[in-house]
Design a protein around this motif. Structure first.
Motif, short mmCIF file in Angstrom:
data_model
loop_
_atom_site.label_atom_id
_atom_site.label_comp_id
_atom_site.label_asym_id
_atom_site.label_seq_id
_atom_site.Cartn_x
_atom_site.Cartn_y
_atom_site.Cartn_z
N GLY A 296 -9.36 17.39 -13.54
CA GLY A 296 -10.75 17.76 -13.85
C GLY A 296 -10.88 19.22 -14.21
N ALA A 297 -10.22 20.09 -13.44
CA ALA A 297 -10.27 21.52 -13.74
C ALA A 297 -9.59 21.82 -15.07
N ARG A 298 -8.50 21.12 -15.33
CA ARG A 298 -7.79 21.33 -16.60
C ARG A 298 -8.70 20.99 -17.78
N LEU A 299 -9.34 19.84 -17.71
CA LEU A 299 -10.20 19.41 -18.82
C LEU A 299 -11.42 20.31 -18.96
N ALA A 300 -11.95 20.77 -17.84
CA ALA A 300 -13.10 21.66 -17.90
C ALA A 300 -12.73 22.98 -18.57
N GLY A 301 -11.58 23.53 -18.18
CA GLY A 301 -11.12 24.76 -18.82
C GLY A 301 -10.84 24.56 -20.30
N LEU A 302 -10.20 23.43 -20.62
CA LEU A 302 -9.91 23.13 -22.02
C LEU A 302 -11.20 23.07 -22.84
N ALA A 303 -12.18 22.32 -22.35
CA ALA A 303 -13.44 22.19 -23.08
C ALA A 303 -14.11 23.54 -23.26
N THR A 304 -14.05 24.37 -22.23
CA THR A 304 -14.67 25.70 -22.33
C THR A 304 -14.03 26.51 -23.45
N GLY A 305 -12.70 26.54 -23.49
CA GLY A 305 -12.01 27.33 -24.51
C GLY A 305 -12.27 26.81 -25.91
N VAL A 306 -12.22 25.49 -26.10
CA VAL A 306 -12.39 24.92 -27.45
C VAL A 306 -13.83 25.09 -27.93
N VAL A 307 -14.81 24.83 -27.06
CA VAL A 307 -16.21 24.96 -27.46
C VAL A 307 -16.55 26.41 -27.80
N LEU A 308 -16.07 27.34 -26.96
CA LEU A 308 -16.31 28.76 -27.26
C LEU A 308 -15.66 29.16 -28.58
N MET A 309 -14.46 28.62 -28.84
CA MET A 309 -13.77 28.96 -30.09
C MET A 309 -14.53 28.40 -31.29
#
Length: 732
Positions: free
Chosen positions: A144-157
């Motif tokens: 869950g933490a991995r996917l949350a971090g991933l989504a944060t980075g991709v959406v911000l990018m």
């Protein structure tokens, strides 16, 4: 003054500061997500994945298109990235399961880019998501933490692509094609009005033709996807190139014989100029899709007019030759208009190609993009495909590196696989070229890391302060200064990031360098053993096959028309070879990267493709309009046609074998003698022998065949020269 000199130097190395702006976006987004998760939420796992989410989609990937299109692409692949992280998390329990998954992911992600440049540009970043997740610690509970971090980075990018230092929208290939069409329209109108073209017209036409080559087009402007629009743009460029060549020939003829004019030819040229003008307006968005109705009517009227035998005089050969060139331009323009209409999404007539000769030139018109993409995937599921070869090489290298890292139980083995991605090219030469700067840069960076960790120690605030600047340098130094500099700063930046997650010792530098050496050597070995020639080797093979089949088709067609022999399947084989060579050329253009005028191609590959296209289109037209042996009524002209076809075949023979061996071979024929019969000789013989003959179009098909062979002879001569040698017109 030094500041201005530094700015000028930077703009010379990085036009428009595109790399610096991109590096700034990646650095700010990556560090923002990392700091928010690490210091705001206190979650190290989410911090790492937010950092890598931005780096993989912004720094390790190249997505063509406008800022808005890139943002949409990143958001569209977010579910795929999440699936790869999930898969890596679940398969990371054992090295062998992780390696098997690595092979599958490496192949599928790389091969999926065969018809989708945006997906292909994201291949490295998507592979990095699986790589990061499949390494220890094996902790499915942190998914869950991995996917949350991933989504944060991709959406911000994705948001940064649109609103943070956005790039200037790339140029459009359609505008290049529109510019060439406008130039052709102006020149044809000048010729139709009987005015002398400007002195630089032939050179301008030649330059416009060269600028349509994919090797001269920036990566984010190339129409290389499987969509009908991109296929039509590429095919339209092929027709445009031939139209420009024939227009150039007309301008040279008009300069040599300025007083020769034919009203019927002028009317046809005027219609062609109008059609090219309309195509230019449609492609540039300043007008509707062009129509070929007036164009087709003018060509039909001209063909009906020219069947009447001319009153033979001193200028008759020039008049007949000019009319044949004008008719060729008209027929080529009809195909150009059809391609432009497909590119603009306008309806086109049903495919008139007989069922036995299909697929026709515009077989893809009206088909959905997904169907065309699936068709391209199927066509490349063969070891002869460069895309297939590259996907297998990358998959083998990544799987082997993952097994080695697991067997040796290397700490931070993630860097080994990232190094493998970094050095892998589509050829052994490309891999070896990347290997040295990767090792050198990592060694220098590791030395700096050792000093940094020893002097800074556990002062986390120092690492947090310098991290944005380090990533700015990491992603801007590579494009500006070279790969080694980028690798050095990336090594330092990665150490500064991980030093904020836990205690870091100076020995981390040696571990990082060891990982990079293992990953780099694994990638180099895979590149050396599996299809080492890459795109260039496959292109040589494909163009060799195309030249061989094309010249066979030429001799077979001429023998059919002049000797009554039964036509075989040489034209069908040439069509297939042309499709394969075109796909190989597209991959070769991608492999070469951005255009580099100081690094010319070893051979004019585009001329090979143009020759194959002319063989199939005009050869089939001659067979459709002339019965076997129809041109034998002019024995002397028929003999000249057979001699010209044989001369083309023999002249191209060294080229059909040289690409395979890379060894120069002496030509099997002597250079063309000054008194060699030309198309003018055939024209004069045909019409001198046709006096008193009832009006029919057959003599003009003999003229078309003669001009066809002259054009092909010029193309073969261009292929025999290296691309940077000067071009001279072929006599006749």
């Amino acid at each position: 003054m030094p500041r201005r000199a530094a700015q000028n130097w930077l703009r010379t190395r990085d036009p428009g500061l595109a790399s610096v702006r991109r590096a700034g976006r990646v650095a700010l987004v990556a560090c923002t997500g990392f700091y928010a998760a690490r210091y705001g939420l206190g979650n190290d796992v989410a911090a790492i994945y937010a950092l890598f989410g931005a780096i993989a989609t912004g720094g390790m990937s190249f997505v063509p298109g406008t800022p808005r299109e890139r943002a949409r692409t990143l958001l569209a692949v977010l579910p795929l990235a999440a699936a790869l992280v999930t898969l890596g998390t679940l398969l990371g329990a054992h090295s062998w399961t992780a390696a098997l998954g690595m092979f599958g992911v490496g192949f599928l992600v790389s091969f999926a880019g065969v018809g989708a440049p945006r997906l292909g540009g994201l291949a490295g970043g998507l592979q990095a998501f699986y790589i990061l997740a499949c390494f220890p610690p094996y902790a499915p509970a942190t998914l869950g933490a991995r996917l949350a971090g991933l989504a944060t980075g991709v959406v911000l990018m994705a948001a940064a692509e649109m609103w943070l230092l956005p790039d200037t929208p790339p140029g459009r290939y359609a505008d290049r094609l529109a510019g060439a069409a406008a130039l052709a329209a102006g020149t044809l109108r000048t010729l139709a009005e009987g005015r002398s073209p400007p002195s630089g017209s032939p050179e301008r036409l030649l330059t416009a033709s060269r600028e349509l080559r994919l090797s001269r087009v920036p990566e984010d402007e190339r129409p290389t996807s499987a969509s009908a629009r991109h296929r039509a743009l590429c095919q339209g460029a092929a027709y445009m190139t031939h139209l420009l060549a024939q227009t150039r020939q007309l301008t040279q003829d008009a300069r040599d014989a300025p007083d020769v004019r034919d009203p019927a030819t002028a009317r046809l040229l005027r219609a062609s100029a109008t059609a090219c003008h309309d195509a230019a307006l449609g492609l540039s968005g300043r007008g509707p899709a062009p129509s070929d109705a007036p164009y087709t009517a003018a060509a039909a009227d001209f063909e009906a007019h020219r069947v009447r035998p001319p009153a033979w005089g001193t200028d008759s050969t020039a008049v007949v030759r000019g009319g044949a060139l004008a008719l060729d331009i008209a027929h080529t323009g009809t195909c150009l208009v059809t391609a432009v209409r497909i590119a603009l999404g306008a309806p086109v007539p049903p495919d008139p190609t007989p069922p036995a000769e299909r697929p026709g030139p515009f077989w893809y018109a009206g088909r959905p993009t997904l169907a065309l993409y699936a068709c391209r995937l199927r066509s490349h599921l063969t070891p002869r495909s460069v895309y297939f070869q590259n996907a297998v090489r990358i998959a083998l290298a990544l799987a082997a590196a993952r097994l080695i890292v697991g067997a040796l139980d290397l700490a931070h083995g993630l860097w080994a696989l990232l190094a493998t991605i970094t050095v892998m090219g589509t050829s052994a030469t490309g891999t070896r070229t990347a290997l040295r700067p990767a090792f050198t840069g990592t060694l220098v960076g590791a030395a700096v890391v050792a000093v940094m960790l020893y002097t800074v120690g556990a002062h986390v605030a120092v690492y947090a302060f310098v991290l944005p600047f380090l990533y700015l340098l990491a992603f801007s130094a590579g494009p500006v200064l070279g790969m080694g500099w980028g690798q050095a700063f990336s090594t330092i930046a990665a150490a500064a990031a991980f030093a904020q997650l836990g205690p870091a010792r100076p020995g981390l530098a040696a571990v990082r360098f060891t990982d990079v050496v293992i990953g780099g050597l694994t990638g180099a070995l895979a590149g050396l053993l599996a299809w080492p020639r890459g795109g260039t080797g496959e292109l040589r093979r494909a163009c060799s096959r195309l030249l061989d089949q094309s010249t066979r088709a030429v001799t077979e067609t001429i023998d059919t028309l002049t000797a009554g022999r039964t036509a075989g399947d040489a034209l069908a084989r040439t069509r297939l070879a042309w499709v394969i060579a075109g796909e190989s050329y597209a991959q070769y253009a991608v492999e070469r990267g951005a255009p580099d005028r100081t690094r010319p191609a070893e051979r004019d590959w585009m001329a090979v493709l143009l020759a194959g296209n002319q063989v199939t289109t005009i050869g089939q037209s001659l067979l459709d309009h002339c019965a076997p042996g129809a041109l034998a009524v002019w024995p002397l002209g028929a003999a000249h046609l057979r001699d010209a076809a044989l001369r083309i075949r023999l002249s191209a023979l060294p080229l059909t074998y040289e690409p395979r061996s890379r060894k120069p071979h002496p030509p099997p024929v002597e250079p063309r003698a000054p008194d060699t019969p030309t198309d003018r000789t055939v024209i004069a013989d045909v019409f001198a022998s046709s006096r008193g003959r009832p009006a029919d179009p057959l003599p003009y098909y003999a003229v078309d065949a003669a001009l066809w062979l002259t054009s092909l002879e010029g193309m073969v001569a261009a292929i025999r020269r290296t691309p940077d040698e000067p071009r001279t017109p072929v006599p006749g």
